[in-house]
Scaffold this motif. Structure first.
Motif, mmCIF file in Angstrom:
data_model
loop_
_atom_site.group_PDB
_atom_site.id
_atom_site.type_symbol
_atom_site.label_atom_id
_atom_site.label_comp_id
_atom_site.label_asym_id
_atom_site.label_seq_id
_atom_site.Cartn_x
_atom_site.Cartn_y
_atom_site.Cartn_z
ATOM 1 N N GLU A 196 55.932 23.763 -66.090
ATOM 2 C CA GLU A 196 57.027 23.284 -66.923
ATOM 3 C C GLU A 196 56.837 23.906 -68.302
ATOM 4 O OE1 GLU A 196 56.409 19.024 -66.462
ATOM 5 O OE2 GLU A 196 58.274 18.924 -65.320
ATOM 6 N N TYR A 197 57.772 24.755 -68.694
ATOM 7 C CA TYR A 197 57.609 25.527 -69.923
ATOM 8 C C TYR A 197 58.121 24.743 -71.128
ATOM 9 C CZ TYR A 197 56.332 29.446 -67.014
ATOM 10 O OH TYR A 197 55.676 30.253 -66.118
ATOM 11 N N LEU B 92 55.644 26.618 -84.806
ATOM 12 C CA LEU B 92 54.353 26.167 -84.270
ATOM 13 C C LEU B 92 54.294 24.640 -84.189
ATOM 14 C CD1 LEU B 92 51.922 28.628 -86.109
ATOM 15 C CD2 LEU B 92 53.233 28.977 -84.009
ATOM 16 N N ARG B 93 55.403 24.050 -83.788
ATOM 17 C CA ARG B 93 55.479 22.600 -83.609
ATOM 18 C C ARG B 93 56.252 22.314 -82.327
ATOM 19 N NH1 ARG B 93 57.671 23.051 -88.440
ATOM 20 N NH2 ARG B 93 59.640 22.093 -87.810
ATOM 21 N N LEU B 94 55.955 21.163 -81.737
ATOM 22 C CA LEU B 94 56.667 20.762 -80.531
ATOM 23 C C LEU B 94 58.000 20.107 -80.872
ATOM 24 C CD1 LEU B 94 53.666 19.262 -78.558
ATOM 25 C CD2 LEU B 94 54.756 21.475 -78.193
ATOM 26 N N SER C 138 61.697 23.494 -69.878
ATOM 27 C CA SER C 138 62.596 24.322 -69.070
ATOM 28 C C SER C 138 61.831 24.927 -67.906
ATOM 29 C CB SER C 138 63.200 25.454 -69.911
ATOM 30 O OG SER C 138 64.045 24.954 -70.921
ATOM 31 N N ASP C 139 62.567 25.315 -66.860
ATOM 32 C CA ASP C 139 61.933 26.097 -65.801
ATOM 33 C C ASP C 139 61.812 27.547 -66.263
ATOM 34 O OD1 ASP C 139 64.370 27.511 -65.305
ATOM 35 O OD2 ASP C 139 64.999 26.002 -63.854
ATOM 36 N N PHE C 140 61.070 28.338 -65.505
ATOM 37 C CA PHE C 140 60.743 29.684 -65.979
ATOM 38 C C PHE C 140 61.976 30.547 -66.185
ATOM 39 C CE2 PHE C 140 59.850 34.186 -65.229
ATOM 40 C CZ PHE C 140 58.992 34.410 -66.295
ATOM 41 N N ASP C 141 62.868 30.578 -65.204
ATOM 42 C CA ASP C 141 64.001 31.499 -65.301
ATOM 43 C C ASP C 141 64.868 31.190 -66.516
ATOM 44 O OD1 ASP C 141 63.302 33.002 -63.095
ATOM 45 O OD2 ASP C 141 64.482 31.818 -61.687
ATOM 46 N N PHE C 142 65.143 29.934 -66.773
ATOM 47 C CA PHE C 142 65.944 29.591 -67.949
ATOM 48 C C PHE C 142 65.195 29.966 -69.227
ATOM 49 C CE2 PHE C 142 67.325 26.905 -71.411
ATOM 50 C CZ PHE C 142 68.710 26.938 -71.308
ATOM 51 N N TRP C 143 63.938 29.582 -69.297
ATOM 52 C CA TRP C 143 63.114 29.838 -70.487
ATOM 53 C C TRP C 143 62.988 31.334 -70.781
ATOM 54 C CZ3 TRP C 143 58.116 32.016 -71.083
ATOM 55 C CH2 TRP C 143 57.473 31.727 -72.287
ATOM 56 N N TRP C 144 62.810 32.142 -69.771
ATOM 57 C CA TRP C 144 62.504 33.561 -69.932
ATOM 58 C C TRP C 144 63.742 34.417 -70.143
ATOM 59 C CZ3 TRP C 144 58.683 36.150 -71.569
ATOM 60 C CH2 TRP C 144 58.302 37.405 -71.112
ATOM 61 N N SER D 54 52.186 25.214 -72.923
ATOM 62 C CA SER D 54 52.587 24.935 -71.537
ATOM 63 C C SER D 54 51.402 25.034 -70.588
ATOM 64 C CB SER D 54 53.687 25.918 -71.105
ATOM 65 O OG SER D 54 54.823 25.818 -71.922
ATOM 66 N N LEU D 55 50.582 26.069 -70.755
ATOM 67 C CA LEU D 55 49.417 26.251 -69.881
ATOM 68 C C LEU D 55 48.379 25.155 -70.108
ATOM 69 C CD1 LEU D 55 49.012 30.129 -70.139
ATOM 70 C CD2 LEU D 55 49.645 28.839 -68.087
ATOM 71 N N ARG D 56 48.153 24.809 -71.369
ATOM 72 C CA ARG D 56 47.173 23.759 -71.654
ATOM 73 C C ARG D 56 47.676 22.401 -71.189
ATOM 74 N NH1 ARG D 56 45.847 25.928 -77.750
ATOM 75 N NH2 ARG D 56 44.652 27.759 -77.116
ATOM 76 N N ARG D 57 48.962 22.171 -71.335
ATOM 77 C CA ARG D 57 49.572 20.931 -70.846
ATOM 78 C C ARG D 57 49.385 20.816 -69.341
ATOM 79 N NH1 ARG D 57 54.615 19.793 -68.527
ATOM 80 N NH2 ARG D 57 55.456 17.726 -69.019
#
Length: 291
Positions: free
Chosen positions: A74-75, A129-131, A148-154, A246-249
């Motif tokens: 989940e991005y 640099l903030r959420l 967002s999912d990957f396709d939308f985000w990217w 996203s990766l750390r989450r």
């Protein structure tokens, strides 16, 4: 067999791709640290690492695809998208005043960057640099997906230039990595719209500080200094922020089997301290005009 050819390849050992992910994240963290300390050219190397992690082609496979996680993450999405903002503004106008409508739009309304204090009474475009970038309930807050999912985000266009051209995260990463000296220096030249964005201050001019007084205003507001910094570079820095969080989450949820609430702090994730003071409210007297 020739060194470096496909025929000379051997299967990788167990854990190889996991080790590569740790290495690439290390690259990203170091480049982001240098960027935040003022070396903004590091955006090019940030773009290269993002490409390694995320971009799939017919001839190459991204590292997150090798790991089987690219389309399961989940991005974190801190972007403002024009269609979402238009809808949120229309709804806000409908709720707050009968017959009110939004009649003007500027490139600075959307995208990934924000105005911050650049020192010496100047402002510049920075990666937030903030959420949480916006107050809850505002149109901008309602136009920010947050996840967002990957396709939308990217692939969704969101960074907008003054001339109306819009860039997706992939557009910026691809051009920086493949044309602007990341992995290649293009012989023919750079994408024309990207070149325009590189010098675009999004129509914002502003001066601030305790020495500003109304009697000292310039004869023409067009003398107000333009916003500093490179919108494209700052946007790529924010993309890296989103991906690393996203990766750390994902890792935190995986290890704890916890239920993640977006508004709660990331327990073991050290979010970077923004290297700027956001210009969310005027300091003393603020003078500004869209130029």
């Amino acid at each position: 067999m020739n060194i470096g050819t496909k025929a000379n390849k051997t299967p990788v050992a167990a854990g190889y791709h996991e080790a590569q992910l740790k290495r690439q994240i290390g690259y990203l963290e170091r480049s982001c640290g240098d960027f935040d300390r003022g070396d903004h050219d590091e955006a090019i190397r940030i773009a290269v690492t993002l490409r390694v992690l995320l971009h799939d082609t017919n001839n190459s496979t991204s590292l997150l695809t090798h790991l089987g996680i690219k389309n399961t993450i989940e991005y974190v999405d801190t972007g403002i998208y024009r269609p979402l903002l238009d809808a949120a503004l229309a709804e806000w106008a409908k709720q707050n005043s009968s017959g009110l409508s939004v009649v003007s739009r500027t490139a600075s309304d959307v995208g990934l960057v924000e105005l911050g204090d650049a020192g010496a009474g100047r402002v510049g475009w920075f990666a937030p640099l903030r959420l949480q970038r916006f107050a809850q309930g505002t149109p901008s807050y309602n136009a920010c997906p947050r996840i967002s999912d990957f396709d939308f985000w990217w692939r969704s266009p969101l960074v907008e230039a003054s001339l109306g051209k819009r860039f997706s995260r992939w557009d910026l990463v691809n051009i920086m990595a493949n044309q602007d000296g990341g992995a290649h220096v293009d012989q023919v030249g750079l994408d024309a719209d990207y070149q325009d964005l590189m010098v675009d201050f999004l129509g914002v001019g502003m001066a601030h500080g305790v020495d500003l007084h109304f009697e000292n205003l310039p004869e023409s507001l067009h003398n107000v200094p333009k916003a500093l910094h490179n919108v494209a570079f700052a946007s790529v820095r924010q993309i890296a922020f989103e991906l690393m969080v996203s990766l750390r989450r994902r890792e935190w949820v995986r290890q704890t089997s916890g239920i993640f609430a977006f508004s709660e702090p990331f327990r073991d994730i050290n979010l970077p301290e923004p290297p700027h003071r956001p210009m969310l409210e005027p300091q003393s007297i603020v003078l500004g005009k869209y130029i």
